[in-house]
Design a protein around this motif. Structure first.
Motif, PDB file in Angstrom:
ATOM      1  N   LYS A 312       0.827  -1.206   0.000  1.00  0.00           N
ATOM      2  CA  LYS A 312       0.000   0.000   0.000  1.00  0.00           C
ATOM      3  C   LYS A 312       0.862   1.257   0.000  1.00  0.00           C
ATOM      4  O   LYS A 312       0.606   2.204  -0.733  1.00  0.00           O
ATOM      5  N   TYR A 319      -5.814  -2.150  -6.505  1.00  0.00           N
ATOM      6  CA  TYR A 319      -7.227  -2.112  -6.109  1.00  0.00           C
ATOM      7  C   TYR A 319      -8.054  -2.573  -7.304  1.00  0.00           C
ATOM      8  O   TYR A 319      -7.575  -2.585  -8.444  1.00  0.00           O
TER       9      TYR A 319
ATOM     10  N   SER B  49      -4.387  12.553  -3.295  1.00  0.00           N
ATOM     11  CA  SER B  49      -4.142  11.145  -3.622  1.00  0.00           C
ATOM     12  C   SER B  49      -3.366  11.012  -4.937  1.00  0.00           C
ATOM     13  O   SER B  49      -2.873   9.947  -5.252  1.00  0.00           O
ATOM     14  N   GLY B 102      -5.303   2.344   2.636  1.00  0.00           N
ATOM     15  CA  GLY B 102      -4.101   2.576   1.861  1.00  0.00           C
ATOM     16  C   GLY B 102      -4.288   3.363   0.582  1.00  0.00           C
ATOM     17  O   GLY B 102      -3.309   3.634  -0.114  1.00  0.00           O
ATOM     18  N   TYR B 103      -5.505   3.757   0.294  1.00  0.00           N
ATOM     19  CA  TYR B 103      -5.735   4.431  -0.984  1.00  0.00           C
ATOM     20  C   TYR B 103      -5.038   5.794  -1.025  1.00  0.00           C
ATOM     21  O   TYR B 103      -4.626   6.253  -2.076  1.00  0.00           O
ATOM     22  N   CYS B 104      -4.895   6.410   0.136  1.00  0.00           N
ATOM     23  CA  CYS B 104      -4.234   7.709   0.215  1.00  0.00           C
ATOM     24  C   CYS B 104      -2.723   7.568   0.327  1.00  0.00           C
ATOM     25  O   CYS B 104      -1.999   8.549   0.259  1.00  0.00           O
ATOM     26  N   ALA B 105      -2.251   6.334   0.568  1.00  0.00           N
ATOM     27  CA  ALA B 105      -0.857   6.132   0.985  1.00  0.00           C
ATOM     28  C   ALA B 105       0.178   6.606  -0.034  1.00  0.00           C
ATOM     29  O   ALA B 105       1.143   7.280   0.340  1.00  0.00           O
ATOM     30  N   PRO B 106       0.030   6.284  -1.326  1.00  0.00           N
ATOM     31  CA  PRO B 106       1.067   6.755  -2.255  1.00  0.00           C
ATOM     32  C   PRO B 106       1.189   8.281  -2.256  1.00  0.00           C
ATOM     33  O   PRO B 106       2.304   8.813  -2.320  1.00  0.00           O
TER      34      PRO B 106
END
Ligand code: FES
Ligand code: FES
Lengths: 1047, 163
Positions: A312, A319, B49, B102-106
């Protein structure tokens, strides 16, 4: 229409293009926001970036800033920091750092709505502009009236001389990264205590940039000591011209700007300064036993790192919406665009004829039932007879690319017969209201009564009555709804779309598509956040119909706007509550009437309301209770499940009532609760049995011992009012006594020596995977790394029930408990055969099998070596299925196994803006043993953050059946600047000796106490009890002003 | 649809893509080049994001259009390993379990790497200021802050060790 970027070489050329109707662009950040808000995109843009200067310099006491200077450069320029610090403040308030590296000073000023305006006006800035072949210098305000062919080339600011005093404030919707509600700036030039000149200005956002001359006159040529600040404040409020929108009134903007200028320039803020805080601190702090702080440092030996975290962080985790494959079509859904209407006709012929369009689907393509819904099938997959909310799906297209899909949507003609709008959920229930569903607008009604309520109110000493109003909170999961669907060669369908219960999604899809369940495989993990908002079907029906009709894989992801209008929201509620106690503070009567908005369909709203009503007495004994809850259909989008599930709305009301009664009685907030607390072991709210391990009293102990009570309250160094408040709550886990609530899972020893733990649960971020690793490894005796979680895939995982209602933890733990001994025995028996030992002499250890009779821990056989010697077709496996524990009460839905919590919060209330900052947000939790510390901590902190947003900033405002909020530019989830400065989480892990239910899920317990604790802290600081969330800063300013009159 | 070609460096290598002038960098990355570490959670510059490095600085790729990319040096989350700071940032964020979905992680990782590149010793206020434009819905931010602070500490330790 294609956009052309024109790159003129000279200003002359550029001016010619602008005169010809092209539009200027510099960094482009404001302009893009405007386009995305729906403003028309021009055909031709003139790039001014390379034509205007981007340097900052000073000559003859004047600072010149080239229009091409990036906003970020104002923050880092030494010259600006030394000479014009006011401008640094203003620049820092614009958007966020990334945006400021793209946007330019020229763009911010030229756009007229930028946040630099008030500061530049206060600094008496001038602009140099290019028009008619030459550059001239003008006062800044002239820019507003200059023709569009004029090019802004630089800003020129005289450096203020001598002693100055400045004020700058941007009032926004949250602490940072916010649109401007109003910006205010002021500058006084002072000589020997005498104001030589004064410049006051407001602007930004919808407020036209303006100097405030009449108010300036009240300062100019006065001695500082002789300034009448309250007259200045009145004058500013009178003079500022601004307007209202859905977010803030003009009145608030004026007050906040006036306060900011007066306070910033030295006049202070007029609030009544109460010498002592309002709440009594808990009398005798009792330190609870055994409660531990949940942190990496304190739980270092138990701290585990989730298996998906590295991917992640690196961005390598795919995803379901990230999947790209050659030939995959792009799907789009046509939404009603009208909140309530009959459909007369749908014509898709033009869309179908468009080259590049592969499939167009409407209700006519549905072979099964055109209806779905978790509780009742009242939602059409694609509308056919009428639409009931703005984003009801009507048709969908699949095309070779996104542009073609978008074009095709615009070619579909739907003929609507508009119907009257049902907007207010109370009015929806009135006789003669237009009907959203033919069956009536009253979707559900629940009543409960016990004792003699009238007699109890008649003998009450204190009664508090109020109406608590809660918002249409949006889940705001960062990954919007979407995924891809593949029609397989054998006629089956692989559905890869984020969700919260694959087998139920499969069942619902099977009914819609007329395809047997065995022909549908649903993959629901990983999902980029859900919080209840992906529990119901969302894009799956339309996407599946497209994939079937096209006969090709189709992917689809909603953009944020479409997600905002189409996604399920938290049910807004109006809760009328009347609560009575006797002279000692014993609660004796509670009368509650709730009306909730269901939106256009039921989804899970009836269950949400029923859960709210389960909490009308909180965790207290109240002998006389009457409650009624009604759920109304409207045309306001769709509402349904959201973390807290109705409990947090009701807990806000009941906990506020109890604290307010404590004030009237003269008790501290812990004492009144202790006096009324339910006694462990006594029947639950409906008289039903509840599970052991009640920890309310211990949570009160923890709250009373919280050190925040002993911190300084009253005014802080910044002139803000600081207060502390608490709330207590409990929340059930599982779906309740009525719904089918299955659980189960399977452990299998794999060929690579790993133990696969298969659960039909979903990883939405909450930590299913680390919980599986932790629980199964603990039950088996191996290492976390020996366990491979396999989840969220109906093709590979068994039925585990829904990933909702904080039920996953129990399902994981129970499965591990029930299957691990059997698997352990099978593994040990297999190893025993190979090692020529007895199974009982062997034990499972991290990485393999060890000798149970020795302490050495050395492995006799590694799992991988054991696996290599086993028959691949008969690998050891164990599975189980069961029902989530529930009460035997069936007259209504009731919970059986509970978590307990208390929140203690410290806030600072800004009397300038009425805004509230949460300084500390401590939560004390009792939910049985911690399975995975990081996930536990994350759930409580994350729930706290969402609770904070629900309380202070979040509301998906609707007007006329349409969302005013379109995206994250106005939907205000907390930013990092809104996060509490500190947050201490403690856990009480113990279970009663006779408790067979193991660890409780903590997905929901972290949100419920937050709102009433913040409300109580605000009341402690200001004397004002907020009853409407998000708490309006204007209401706080009014309350402070009112308090002032009294004082 | 008129497409022009634009050439820039991406993760260390030159690329040329055909794109309409107003095509956003985030769409070029995700849809044209299948580099999906960069997310597009809002597309209006209001979530972070989509953060990438352009000429060494963290910016929103949803606000960066094709016509602005000519000659730029772009690094997406996929190419972050080129910077030594990225490794520390990633390890620290992972060890603290800073993220959930984890969608915001990068986006956070890009922003933090850029911060440490420009300021190796940021304090809490500096970190918060640098992350103001990154929205996370799951965590409430405290875990991210702890991860960021751990990364700063790791960088300091590394530098002390090197001295
Ligand atoms: S997608 Fe770019 S900031 Fe949200
Ligand atoms: S971890 Fe889910 S949005 Fe940040």
């Amino acid at each position: 229409m294609a956009l052309t970027i024109l790159k003129p070489r000279t200003l002359d050329e550029a001016a010619g293009l602008l005169a010809d109707g092209a539009q200027a662009i510099s960094g482009g950040t404001l302009m893009q926001l405007a386009w995305l808000r729906g403003e028309a995109q021009p055909e031709r843009l003139v790039d001014l970036g390379k034509l205007t200067r981007d340097d900052i310099n000073e000559a003859d006491g004047v600072v010149t800033i080239g229009a091409g200077t990036r906003l970020a450069d104002l923050e880092t320029s030494d010259l600006i920091a030394r000479r014009l610090p006011l401008l640094v403040q203003a620049a820092r308030s614009i958007a966020a750092p990334g945006v400021r590296r793209l946007g330019t000073v020229g763009g911010n000023v030229a756009g007229r709505i930028g946040c630099l305006w008030p500061a530049l006006l206060a600094l008496d800035a001038r602009v140099t502009v290019f028009a008619d072949g030459r550059e001239t210098e003008r006062p800044l305000l002239d820019w507003l009236a200059l023709p569009s062919a004029t090019i802004l080339t630089a800003i020129r600011i005289p450096v203020p001389a001598g002693e100055i005093r400045t004020a700058y404030r941007k009032i926004g919707l949250r602490a940072a990264f916010t649109p401007s509600i109003i910006g205010a700036a002021g500058l006084l030039e002072i000589e020997d205590g005498h104001v030589r000149s004064a410049r006051l200005a407001v602007g930004a956002g919808i407020t036209r940039p303006q100097r405030l001359a009449r108010s300036e006159a009240l300062l100019t040529n006065r001695d500082l000591g002789a300034i009448d600040w309250s007259a200045l404040r009145e004058s500013l409020i009178d003079e500022i011209e601004t307007t209202s929108d859905a977010y803030r009134s003009a009145r608030y903007r004026k007050q906040a700007a006036a306060n900011a200028l007066v306070a910033g320039l030295g006049g202070g803020v007029a609030v009544s300064r109460r010498s002592s805080p309002r709440h009594l601190a808990p009398a005798e702090p009792i330190q609870p036993d055994e409660s531990i702080e949940v942190s990496h440092a304190k739980l270092a030996s138990r701290w585990g790192v989730r298996p998906d975290i590295a991917a992640k962080v690196a961005g390598t985790l795919e995803y379901l919406t990230d999947h790209r494959a050659p030939g995959m079509l792009i799907g789009r859904i046509l939404r009603a665009g009208i909140p309530h209407a009959n459909i007369r006709a749908i014509d898709t012929s033009a869309a179908e004829a468009l080259p590049g369009v592969v499939a167009v689907v409407t209700a006519a393509d549905i072979r099964g039932e055109n209806a779905f819904g978790i509780m009742a099938a009242d939602q059409p997959a694609l509308c056919f007879d009428k639409v009931r909310h703005m984003s009801d799906p009507v048709a969908a297209v699949a095309a070779i690319d996104a542009e073609t899909a978008a074009r095709a949507l615009s070619l579909i003609r739907v003929d609507y017969e508009p119907l009257p709008l049902v907007e207010d959920w109370e009015a929806a229930l009135a006789d003669g209201a237009p009907l959203v569903h033919a069956s009536g607008n009253l979707r559900a009604e629940f009543r409960h009564e016990r004792g003699d309520i009238e007699a109890a109110f008649a003998r009450a000493t204190h009664i508090v009555e109020d109406v608590y109003v809660t918002p249409r909170q949006m889940h705001g999961f960062m990954e919007t709804e979407g995924g891809y669907i593949v029609p397989e060669a054998d006629g089956s369908l692989t559905v890869c779309v984020g969700g919260q219960h694959g087998t139920r999604d499969r069942k619902q899809l099977s009914l819609i598509l007329g395809l047997p369940e065995e022909k549908i495989r649903v993959v629901t993990s990983p999902t980029g956040g859900a919080f209840g908002g992906k529990d119901e079907l969302h894009v799956q029906p339309a996407l599946a119909l497209l994939a079937l009709k096209a006969g090709r894989p189709v992917r689809l992801q909603l953009d944020r706007y479409e997600s905002v209008i189409a996604s399920v929201k938290r049910n807004p509620m109006r809760i009328r509550m009347r609560t009575a106690c006797d002279a000692e503070g014993r609660l004796i009567a509670q009368d509650v009437d709730v009306i909730a908005d269901s939106g256009a369909y039921a989804s899970l709203s009836p269950a949400v309301l029923e859960t709210a009503l389960e909490h009308v007495a909180g965790p207290y004994r109240i002998g006389n209770i009457r409650s009624r809850g009604r759920l109304a259909f409207t045309n306001n989008g769709i509402c349904g499940a959201f973390r807290g599930f109705g409990a947090n709305q009701m807990v806000f009301a009941i906990e506020s009532q109890v604290s307010r009664l404590a004030e009237l009685v003269g008790l501290d907030p812990v004492a009144i609760r202790r006096l009324n607390l339910r006694i462990p072991g006594e029947p639950g709210f409906f008289g039903h049995e509840v599970a052991p391990t009640e920890r309310l009293s211990e949570m009160l102990d923890a709250a009373s011992a919280n050190p925040l009570w002993r911190t300084e309250r009253g005014l802080d160094a910044e002139g803000r009012l600081v207060g502390v408040g608490m709330a207590l709550h409990h929340q059930g886990t599982g779906l309740g006594s009525l719904p089918h609530d299955p659980g189960g899972g399977r452990l299998t020893f794999r060929a690579d020596g790993k133990i696969e733990a298969a659960y039909g649960l979903d990883e939405m971020g909450q930590g299913v995977m680390p919980a599986i690793q932790a629980a199964v490894s603990q039950a088996l005796g191996c290492a976390r790394e020996d366990i491979v979680p396999v989840i969220g895939d109906t093709g590979r995982t068994p039925e585990s029930g829904s990933t909702t209602a904080a039920r996953g933890t129990y399902v994981i733990w129970r499965t591990a408990r029930d299957t691990a001994p059997g698997l352990s025995l099978k593994l040990r028996e297999a190893a025993a055969r190979l090692l020529d030992l007895r199974a009982n002499d062997l034990a499972i250890a991290p990485g393999g099998i060890r000798d149970a009779r020795s302490n050495s821990g050395a492995l006799l056989l590694r799992f991988a070596d054991l696996a290599a010697r086993l028959d691949l077709d008969a690998m050891p496996s164990e599975s189980t299925d069961f029902h989530f524990p529930k009460a035997d009460y069936t007259e209504g839905n009731s919970r059986y196994v509970f978590c307990f919590g208390a929140a203690v919060v410290r806030v600072a209330v800004d009397p300038v803006s009425g805004q509230v900052q949460v300084l500390d947000l401590d939560q004390h939790i009792a939910a049985g043993p911690i399975v995975d510390p990081a996930a536990y901590l994350g759930q409580i902190e994350g729930g706290g953050g969402q609770g904070l947003g629900f309380t202070l900033t979040e509301d998906a405002i609707m007007q006329g059946g349409a969302f005013v909020t379109r995206n994250f530019d106005t939907y205000m989830m907390p930013s990092i600047a809104d996060a509490p400065l500190a947050s201490r989480i403690t856990a009480l892990e113990s279970l009663d000796a006779d408790d067979p239910h193991g660890p409780r899920g903590v997905g929901e317990i972290g949100i419920g106490a937050v709102t009433p604790a913040i409300a109580a802290a605000i009341a402690d600081a200001t004397g004002f009890w907020p009853v409407v969330t998000p708490i309006a800063p204007e209401a706080i300013l009014d309350a402070l002003a009112g308090a002032n009159h009294v004082a | 649809m008129s497409r022009e070609t634009v050439s820039f460096r991406l993760n260390g290598a030159p690329v040329t893509v055909a794109a309409a002038a107003d095509r956003r960098l985030v769409d070029i990355l995700r849809d044209d080049l299948a580099l999906t570490a960069t997310k597009a959670a809002c597309r209006v510059g209001r979530c972070g994001s989509c953060m990438v490095l352009v000429n060494g600085e963290a910016v929103n790729s949803c606000l960066t259009m094709a016509w602005q990319l000519d000659g730029a040096d772009v690094v997406s989350a996929e190419g972050l390993a080129a910077f030594p700071e990225a490794d520390l940032v990633r390890s620290a964020l992972a060890a603290e379990v800073s993220f959930q979905c984890g969608y915001c992680a990068p986006g956070f990782t890009v922003a933090l790497t850029a911060l440490l590149k420009s300021n190796p010793t940021p304090d809490e206020a500096d970190i918060k200021a640098a992350l103001e434009g990154n929205i996370c819905r799951c965590t409430g931010y405290l875990s991210i802050l702890r991860g960021a602070q751990a990364a700063v500490a790791a960088l300091a330790a590394q530098q002390t060790a090197a001295e």
